[in-house]
Design a protein around this motif. Structure first.
Motif, PDB file in Angstrom:
ATOM      1  N   ASP A 364      -0.652  -4.385  -2.673  1.00  0.00           N
ATOM      2  CA  ASP A 364       0.577  -4.947  -2.107  1.00  0.00           C
ATOM      3  C   ASP A 364       1.545  -5.388  -3.213  1.00  0.00           C
ATOM      4  N   GLU A 365       1.028  -6.059  -4.239  1.00  0.00           N
ATOM      5  CA  GLU A 365       1.880  -6.536  -5.325  1.00  0.00           C
ATOM      6  C   GLU A 365       2.540  -5.367  -6.057  1.00  0.00           C
ATOM      7  N   LEU A 366       1.775  -4.339  -6.348  1.00  0.00           N
ATOM      8  CA  LEU A 366       2.315  -3.226  -7.124  1.00  0.00           C
ATOM      9  C   LEU A 366       3.261  -2.360  -6.295  1.00  0.00           C
ATOM     10  N   GLY A 370       7.666  -1.109  -6.082  1.00  0.00           N
ATOM     11  CA  GLY A 370       8.009   0.305  -6.171  1.00  0.00           C
ATOM     12  C   GLY A 370       7.077   1.120  -7.038  1.00  0.00           C
ATOM     13  N   LEU A 371       5.910   0.580  -7.390  1.00  0.00           N
ATOM     14  CA  LEU A 371       4.959   1.287  -8.239  1.00  0.00           C
ATOM     15  C   LEU A 371       3.974   2.076  -7.385  1.00  0.00           C
ATOM     16  N   GLU A 372       3.555   3.221  -7.882  1.00  0.00           N
ATOM     17  CA  GLU A 372       2.592   4.057  -7.169  1.00  0.00           C
ATOM     18  C   GLU A 372       1.175   3.581  -7.476  1.00  0.00           C
ATOM     19  N   VAL A 373       0.324   3.577  -6.468  1.00  0.00           N
ATOM     20  CA  VAL A 373      -1.079   3.196  -6.630  1.00  0.00           C
ATOM     21  C   VAL A 373      -1.939   4.298  -6.034  1.00  0.00           C
ATOM     22  N   ARG A 374      -2.904   4.775  -6.798  1.00  0.00           N
ATOM     23  CA  ARG A 374      -3.812   5.816  -6.330  1.00  0.00           C
ATOM     24  C   ARG A 374      -5.253   5.343  -6.436  1.00  0.00           C
ATOM     25  N   VAL A 382      -8.080   0.301  -9.280  1.00  0.00           N
ATOM     26  CA  VAL A 382      -7.140   1.296  -8.785  1.00  0.00           C
ATOM     27  C   VAL A 382      -6.501   1.970  -9.991  1.00  0.00           C
ATOM     28  N   PHE A 383      -5.837   3.095  -9.733  1.00  0.00           N
ATOM     29  CA  PHE A 383      -5.140   3.829 -10.789  1.00  0.00           C
ATOM     30  C   PHE A 383      -3.639   3.779 -10.532  1.00  0.00           C
ATOM     31  N   VAL A 384      -2.899   3.380 -11.557  1.00  0.00           N
ATOM     32  CA  VAL A 384      -1.439   3.330 -11.478  1.00  0.00           C
ATOM     33  C   VAL A 384      -0.888   4.426 -12.392  1.00  0.00           C
ATOM     34  N   PRO A 385      -0.390   5.543 -11.826  1.00  0.00           N
ATOM     35  CA  PRO A 385       0.113   6.627 -12.675  1.00  0.00           C
ATOM     36  C   PRO A 385       1.449   6.265 -13.312  1.00  0.00           C
ATOM     37  N   LEU A 386       1.658   6.758 -14.526  1.00  0.00           N
ATOM     38  CA  LEU A 386       2.911   6.589 -15.232  1.00  0.00           C
ATOM     39  C   LEU A 386       3.383   7.947 -15.732  1.00  0.00           C
ATOM     40  N   LEU A 445       5.202  -4.035 -15.553  1.00  0.00           N
ATOM     41  CA  LEU A 445       5.195  -2.605 -15.268  1.00  0.00           C
ATOM     42  C   LEU A 445       6.516  -2.154 -14.668  1.00  0.00           C
ATOM     43  N   ALA A 446       7.016  -2.913 -13.716  1.00  0.00           N
ATOM     44  CA  ALA A 446       8.270  -2.540 -13.064  1.00  0.00           C
ATOM     45  C   ALA A 446       9.411  -2.501 -14.071  1.00  0.00           C
ATOM     46  N   ARG A 447       9.453  -3.455 -15.001  1.00  0.00           N
ATOM     47  CA  ARG A 447      10.513  -3.447 -16.026  1.00  0.00           C
ATOM     48  C   ARG A 447      10.413  -2.216 -16.908  1.00  0.00           C
ATOM     49  N   VAL A 448       9.192  -1.888 -17.327  1.00  0.00           N
ATOM     50  CA  VAL A 448       9.016  -0.733 -18.211  1.00  0.00           C
ATOM     51  C   VAL A 448       9.413   0.550 -17.507  1.00  0.00           C
ATOM     52  N   VAL A 449       8.993   0.716 -16.257  1.00  0.00           N
ATOM     53  CA  VAL A 449       9.345   1.934 -15.516  1.00  0.00           C
ATOM     54  C   VAL A 449      10.854   2.041 -15.348  1.00  0.00           C
TER      55      VAL A 449
END
Length: 453
Positions: A364-366, A370-374, A382-386, A445-449
């Motif tokens: 929920d937080e990620l 707007g971050l993708e979670v797989r 969990v895996f967060v793709p970049l 993460l959101a700032r970096v993306v």
């Protein structure tokens, strides 16, 4: 990145960047560095520049070259002395909120049960000789655990051995079954400690890609003698291998005469649906099943198990006799006590109740940022793709600046770095600290993306 406008020599810049990556946690002790040719191509510099940087870091004690397997980062040298001079090692995670994958939930472990198990183990008289198969009470507890929680009848046509953990078992299997230079196929990205154990035993590790269904069976090398995989919850991308691919893997092993090593990472931690049957129940003739207490209890115990065809188990025992090695009995005795009082089963039930809300919090937080979670709805990460290596490196650095340690995919590659993202674990932190850690990580993460989009 290098700055050609700077007055600092390029080799010095490259060496400084690698030092900073080690100190900042982007690289860890034991990580394999790119070849000089590969890193030179990435940075757009000559190979001579990278070789000079590597030579300097070798001289300082940061790097270790291993014949035939590449260049590896050693533990960071402590200030004021050369490696090995007695200076204290500094914990690179000290003071950080740790969201790396692969660590257990110690908070869930009942303190009273833990103390009772150690007291019970201490009531036994010291051993004169170790049983290289494992302590009988421990082997009985493992057999019951596998039958009740994983559907594997370990006593039927298979042999059960105690091990010192998954990577130790992987090394034993390679040393006992393979000739030097024979091929082990390993998921990429995958479990680097297993890769290191195989290499230390003289095997040649071949990287095999993974996708949303786990190991790509269609890309396995025909000369593979061992195939190492994590079908229950692929480490670190989080996929569950479906039934059709499991059948294909077994068919491949039988066709080429290979053995499949099934690392049951997170196998006990499925809480959405019933787990798929173990590979070892599907094909005990070509599958070696490995499990460990390090992820469901604690690495303090240092024990795991191996279930295999009796001929494979006999080869491992012969190797132990030859080398004088055997897993330590103390941890086995503690696990046996936990099982005897029913505390092991109760602990697993608590874990299965504890992990779903933790995972939901992370997701929920990620996703709210707007971050993708797989990753499959199971396990402890969990895996967060970049999008790129740059995003990955910046994300780790940005989170670290906020006091959070993130686990970059960079350290999980067997071959050249090709998949980017973070394996975000949610088991290790206490429940009270997890929301803050995830919030800080999500913001970073959101700032970096956004900056690198």
């Amino acid at each position: 990145m290098v700055d050609r406008e700077s007055g600092t020599p390029l080799a010095v810049q490259v060496a400084s960047g690698l030092r900073a990556a080690a100190v900042g946690g982007v690289l860890r002790g034991g990580d394999r560095l790119p070849s000089s040719r590969e890193l030179a191509a990435r940075l757009g510099v000559s190979r001579t520049v990278v070789i000079a940087a590597y030579d300097q870091l070798h001289a300082e004690g940061w790097l270790d070259g291993r014949h035939g397997s590449g260049t590896y980062l050693t533990a960071a040298p402590a200030p004021g002395g050369a490696p090995g001079e007695g200076a204290e090692r500094v914990d690179p995670l000290a003071g950080l909120l740790d969201l790396a994958a692969g660590a257990p939930s110690i908070e869930t472990l009942d303190a009273g049960a833990w103390r009772r198990a150690w007291r019970g183990a201490s009531d036994r008289m010291p051993l004169v000789r170790k049983d290289r198969r494992g302590e009988p009470e421990y082997l009985e507890a493992v057999a019951e655990h596998l039958l009740r929680h994983r559907g594997l009848g370990a006593g039927s046509g298979s042999a059960v051995l105690a091990t010192a953990g998954t990577s130790a078992a992987a090394g034993e299997l390679a040393a006992a079954l393979l000739r030097p230079g024979e091929v082990v196929a390993l998921e990429d990205p995958g479990y680097q400690r297993a890769a290191g154990a195989f290499r230390a035993a003289g095997a040649r590790v071949v990287a095999v890609p993974v996708d949303a269904e786990g190991l790509r069976v269609d890309l396995l090398p025909e000369d593979a003698r061992l195939v190492y995989c994590t079908p229950a919850h692929q480490f670190p991308l989080g996929a569950r291998m479906p039934a059709a691919r499991r059948v294909a893997l077994v068919e491949f092993a039988r066709r080429v005469g290979a053995l499949v090593i099934e690392d049951d990472y997170d196998g006990e931690l499925r809480y959405d649906t019933a787990p798929l049957p173990l590979l070892a129940t599907l094909a005990p003739d070509v599958v070696v099943h490995l499990g460990t207490t390090s992820k469901i209890l604690t690495p303090t115990l240092g024990v795991g198990w191996l279930v295999a065809d009796p001929a494979v188990a006999a080869a491992v025992l012969a190797y132990r006799e030859l080398t004088g090695t055997a897993p330590a009995p103390a941890g086995q005795q503690v696990v046996a006590e936990l099982a005897r009082h029913g505390d092991l089963a109760r602990h697993l039930r608590r874990l299965r109740r504890e992990m779903p809300p933790r995972r939901a919090l992370v997701v929920d937080e990620l996703r709210g940022r707007g971050l993708e979670v797989r990753g499959d709805d199971a396990g402890s990460h969990v895996f967060v793709p970049l999008a790129s290596a740059e995003q990955e490196d910046r994300a780790v650095a940005a989170a670290r600046a906020e006091g959070v340690h993130l686990d970059a995919l960079a350290r999980h590659h067997v071959g050249p770095r090709h998949t980017f993202g973070l394996a975000l674990g949610y088991a290790a932190l206490p429940r009270a600290e997890l929301p803050r850690a995830v919030r800080l990580a999500g913001d970073a993460l959101a700032r970096v993306v956004e900056w690198t989009a």
